[in-house]
Design a protein around this motif. Structure first.
Motif, short mmCIF file in Angstrom:
data_model
loop_
_atom_site.label_atom_id
_atom_site.label_comp_id
_atom_site.label_asym_id
_atom_site.label_seq_id
_atom_site.Cartn_x
_atom_site.Cartn_y
_atom_site.Cartn_z
N ALA A 199 -12.92 2.47 3.74
CA ALA A 199 -11.84 1.59 4.19
C ALA A 199 -12.21 0.16 3.83
N TYR B 202 -11.73 -6.33 -0.18
CA TYR B 202 -10.35 -5.88 -0.01
C TYR B 202 -9.50 -7.11 0.29
N LYS C 142 -2.23 -1.59 12.41
CA LYS C 142 -1.69 -0.43 11.70
C LYS C 142 -1.76 0.83 12.57
N GLY D 123 -4.94 9.62 11.25
CA GLY D 123 -5.10 8.56 10.24
C GLY D 123 -4.19 8.83 9.06
N PHE E 228 -2.08 11.57 3.91
CA PHE E 228 -2.17 11.89 2.48
C PHE E 228 -3.18 10.95 1.84
N THR E 229 -3.83 11.44 0.78
CA THR E 229 -4.71 10.54 0.03
C THR E 229 -3.86 9.72 -0.93
N PRO F 271 2.26 -1.76 -5.50
CA PRO F 271 0.81 -1.77 -5.27
C PRO F 271 0.11 -0.67 -6.06
N ARG G 204 9.06 4.13 0.32
CA ARG G 204 10.12 3.93 -0.70
C ARG G 204 10.82 5.22 -1.07
N LYS H 218 8.92 3.78 8.37
CA LYS H 218 7.98 3.80 9.50
C LYS H 218 8.79 4.14 10.75
N HIS I 252 2.57 2.38 10.19
CA HIS I 252 2.03 2.69 8.86
C HIS I 252 2.62 4.02 8.40
N LEU J 182 1.84 6.07 6.26
CA LEU J 182 0.95 7.13 5.81
C LEU J 182 0.41 7.98 6.96
N1 EPU Z 1 2.12 0.28 2.40
C1 EPU Z 1 3.48 0.34 2.51
N2 EPU Z 1 4.01 0.94 3.61
C2 EPU Z 1 3.25 1.48 4.57
C3 EPU Z 1 1.85 1.43 4.46
C4 EPU Z 1 1.30 0.82 3.35
O1 EPU Z 1 4.21 -0.13 1.64
O2 EPU Z 1 3.82 1.98 5.54
C5 EPU Z 1 1.53 -0.41 1.25
C6 EPU Z 1 0.83 -1.69 1.71
O3 EPU Z 1 1.68 -2.76 1.78
C7 EPU Z 1 -0.21 -1.88 0.64
C8 EPU Z 1 -0.55 -0.47 0.22
O4 EPU Z 1 0.51 0.37 0.66
O5 EPU Z 1 0.32 -2.56 -0.47
C9 EPU Z 1 -1.87 0.02 0.80
O6 EPU Z 1 -1.78 0.02 2.23
P1 EPU Z 1 -3.06 -0.21 3.18
O7 EPU Z 1 -3.79 -1.44 2.78
O8 EPU Z 1 -2.63 -0.07 4.57
O9 EPU Z 1 -4.04 0.95 2.80
P2 EPU Z 1 -3.77 2.50 2.48
O10 EPU Z 1 -4.06 2.68 1.03
O11 EPU Z 1 -2.49 2.99 3.00
C10 EPU Z 1 -6.25 3.17 2.78
C11 EPU Z 1 -6.98 4.29 3.44
C12 EPU Z 1 -7.15 4.01 4.92
C13 EPU Z 1 -7.91 2.70 5.06
C14 EPU Z 1 -7.13 1.59 4.36
C15 EPU Z 1 -7.84 0.27 4.33
C16 EPU Z 1 -6.47 6.28 2.17
C17 EPU Z 1 -5.67 7.53 2.10
N3 EPU Z 1 -6.26 5.53 3.24
O12 EPU Z 1 -4.95 3.15 3.32
O13 EPU Z 1 -7.94 5.05 5.45
O14 EPU Z 1 -8.09 2.35 6.42
O15 EPU Z 1 -6.92 1.96 2.98
O16 EPU Z 1 -8.91 0.36 3.44
O17 EPU Z 1 -7.28 6.02 1.28
C18 EPU Z 1 -7.76 7.22 6.41
O18 EPU Z 1 -8.24 7.65 5.36
O19 EPU Z 1 -7.46 7.98 7.36
C19 EPU Z 1 -7.49 5.81 6.52
C20 EPU Z 1 -6.88 5.27 7.57
#
Ligand code: EPU
Length: 361
Positions: free
Chosen positions: A131, A200, A227, A246, A249-250, A279, A298, A303, A316, A318
């Motif tokens: 993270a 990050y 989040k 959490g 999906f990956t 992104p 999208r 949410k 969030h 995801l």
């Molecule tokens: N985004 C959206 N809508 C959403 C959520 C995210 O458009 O509802 C966009 C954000 O604006 C951003 C991008 O997606 O541009 C990435 O979002 P975020 O920074 O929240 O990170 P993430 O890729 O969704 C990953 C990890 C998280 C970790 C965060 C921070 C994975 C699957 N998830 O989330 O890990 O906390 O980065 O590093 O890799 C987990 O694995 O359970 C987890 C919480």
């Protein structure tokens, strides 16, 4: 060997989603000997054994889990100085977040961005937990495992763990695969007085460039709190998204051509003005990582979307959440609906991150 075993043990209380049926049999292993005895018992009786850690990245089927579930609850943490670093050997059942808190309070750098992640230490190498720009593979030096067949322990150097994004050899079939090994201890090499990892963008924006480890930990906790990606005591009061696993999906890692195709689709659908507004991150030669949360949102899953007692986190897209009184099958049906929706709109197939207990390896 006297093994304390509970029959028909509800598993929902052992998971952060609070969903699913019972284990046919459950052993709570508070020491390595009990863990080994439980595996030996399963071997002798030809029963399948399924390991359960902190329950924060697992989905339990409604019909429960046949065979034996072993909840790893071993505790121990031993630190020693080693060539300018502090090596800390941690039992699999130790809560991860407590390790981060300790490391930061001791001024040891290397895991500060991983604050607030639920679950236990033993699970961290399996999916190479990461993270905010940091992954456990950066600090893991070795992993002690129990061979399910021979019941012997062995020590794997990090180089044998096959770490990748949310991936390791423990997750895959083959020599070090989940079917073979149970993680019992993980050793991390942390850096005394080291600087925090500020990589990050979201995190670097939140702290000064010379932030301390403690400031970075606090900032990560605040980001995760916003989040709904933390559990008590770090969660906001009355957080409506507490029951989740959490990220469900990956983030898909695709070849550059497919990433360009996804961007074209997004532009054609009027979602972004240009490819740069979607992104994505370079992820090795010719590969691009996309943001699954962005794709989910999208594809039309806002949410807070609800399907009865389950839904998407309001903080969030995801994270799938359970609002109480729900079922695993409803949760998985929503997950399927999302996978289909994202595939239809973007041509990308999302993969589930949490393990389905008793079903996945
Ligand atoms: N985004 C959206 N809508 C959403 C959520 C995210 O458009 O509802 C966009 C954000 O604006 C951003 C991008 O997606 O541009 C990435 O979002 P975020 O920074 O929240 O990170 P993430 O890729 O969704 C990953 C990890 C998280 C970790 C965060 C921070 C994975 C699957 N998830 O989330 O890990 O906390 O980065 O590093 O890799 C987990 O694995 O359970 C987890 C919480």
């Amino acid at each position: 060997m006297s093994l304390s075993m509970t029959h028909d043990a509800p598993l929902a209380p052992y998971t952060t989603l609070a969903l699913g049926g019972a284990a046919e049999r459950l052993v709570v292993a508070q020491d390595d000997a009990t863990l080994r005895d439980a595996l030996r018992w399963a071997q002798e009786y030809g029963v399948s054994a399924h390991l359960l850690g902190g329950g924060s990245n697992v989905v339990v089927p409604d019909e429960g889990v046949p065979g034996l579930v072993v909840h790893v609850a071993t505790r121990a943490r031993v630190a020693r100085r080693e060539a300018g670093q502090v090596e800390v050997k941690v039992a699999a059942g130790e809560p991860w977040d407590e390790l981060v808190e300790w490391a930061v309070s001791e001024g040891l750098a290397g895991i500060e961005c991983l604050a607030g992640i639920p679950g236990q230490v033993g699970a961290t190498p399996i999916q190479n937990v990461g993270a905010y720009g940091q992954e456990v593979s950066e600090t893991i030096v070795r992993v002690e495992v129990l061979d399910r067949k021979t019941l012997e322990t062995s020590t794997l150097p990090a180089s044998a763990c096959g770490f990748g994004y949310r991936d390791s050899a423990f997750k895959r079939a083959g020599a070090a695969g989940a079917a073979r090994y149970v993680v019992t201890h993980v050793t991390f090499a942390l850096t005394p007085g080291g600087a925090p990892a500020l990589r990050y963008a979201e995190l670097t924006r939140a702290v000064p460039a010379d932030a301390s480890l403690a400031e970075v930990r606090d900032a990560v906790l605040a980001l995760r709190r916003a989040k709904s990606m933390v559990l008590p005591p770090h969660a906001a009061p009355n957080d409506p998204n507490l029951r989740s696993a959490g990220s469900f999906f990956t983030n898909p890692v695709v070849d550059d051509a497919q990433a360009a195709d996804v961007a074209r689709r997004a532009i054609a659908a009027g979602l972004v003005p240009d490819a740069g507004a979607m992104p994505s991150w370079p992820s090795g030669p010719g590969r691009t990582k996309l943001a699954a949360g962005w794709l989910v949102e999208r594809a039309g899953f806002a949410k807070g979307t609800r399907r009865g007692h389950v839904g998407l986190s309001s903080a969030h897209a995801l994270a799938l959440v359970h609002h109480g009184g729900g079922t695993t099958s409803a949760l998985l049906a929503l997950a399927d609906e999302i996978v289909r929706g994202v595939e239809e709109r973007f041509g990308v197939v999302l993969e589930r991150e949490p393990r389905l207990l008793g079903v996945d390896g």
